[in-house]
Scaffold this active site. Sequence first.
Site, mmCIF file in Angstrom:
data_model
loop_
_atom_site.group_PDB
_atom_site.id
_atom_site.type_symbol
_atom_site.label_atom_id
_atom_site.label_comp_id
_atom_site.label_asym_id
_atom_site.label_seq_id
_atom_site.Cartn_x
_atom_site.Cartn_y
_atom_site.Cartn_z
ATOM 1 C CD GLU A 229 -3.176 -0.864 2.551
ATOM 2 O OE1 GLU A 229 -3.166 0.068 2.469
ATOM 3 O OE2 GLU A 229 -4.415 -1.476 2.235
ATOM 4 C CG HIS B 198 -4.730 4.142 2.342
ATOM 5 N ND1 HIS B 198 -6.205 4.428 2.290
ATOM 6 C CD2 HIS B 198 -4.928 2.675 2.226
ATOM 7 C CE1 HIS B 198 -6.971 3.690 2.877
ATOM 8 N NE2 HIS B 198 -6.444 2.619 2.762
ATOM 9 C CG HIS C 205 -8.115 0.145 -0.882
ATOM 10 N ND1 HIS C 205 -9.207 -0.578 -0.244
ATOM 11 C CD2 HIS C 205 -6.884 0.097 0.564
ATOM 12 C CE1 HIS C 205 -8.933 0.025 0.291
ATOM 13 N NE2 HIS C 205 -7.760 0.270 1.401
ATOM 14 C CG ASP D 107 -9.206 2.011 4.913
ATOM 15 O OD1 ASP D 107 -8.208 1.919 5.196
ATOM 16 O OD2 ASP D 107 -9.436 1.153 3.531
HETATM 17 ZN ZN LIG Z 1 -7.098 1.135 3.451
#
Ligand SMILES: [Zn+2]
Length: 150
Positions: free
Chosen positions: A35, A93, A95, A106
């Site tokens: 990530e 961010h 995935h 999250d």
């Molecule tokens: Zn996430």
Amino acid sequence: MSRLKNAPVVHKMLKIPRAVFENLIEVCKREFPNEACGLIAGVRENGVSYAKKIYPLKNIAQSPFVYETDAEEVYNAFLNIEKSGLSILGIYHSHPFSRAEPSELDRRSAFYPDMIYVIVSFEGGIVDVEAYSWDGEKFTKQSISIEDGN
Ligand SMILES: [Zn+2]
């Protein structure tokens, strides 16, 4: 339904110049299969957030399923953003292997009601980018507008 007195400001739309949008995808791809994470800086006006610059941060967890930032690096990014006269609009961010939707993690780790949370998904090799606002309880999808010409 009555409005909360101190309800957070809701930013209804995120506008991103095409070059910044492409940069965002690029910096996230670079960390694949882990990530990626970072900050989005820009200006806010009448409920619209105009992204101007991406500040990539190190994912110290180095994991495909979670990200964790270094407090000192975040602090320095905050200073740089302030110095350049911009505001922090949100956090992005990636995935690598799941949809562009906030995960349970999250949800549990969201704590900036004023921030836009951008998720870049590479699930199945397809790039998908979504933005969400956080009201302290739930994420609400926001529209992203990719702007040509600047
Ligand atoms: Zn996430």
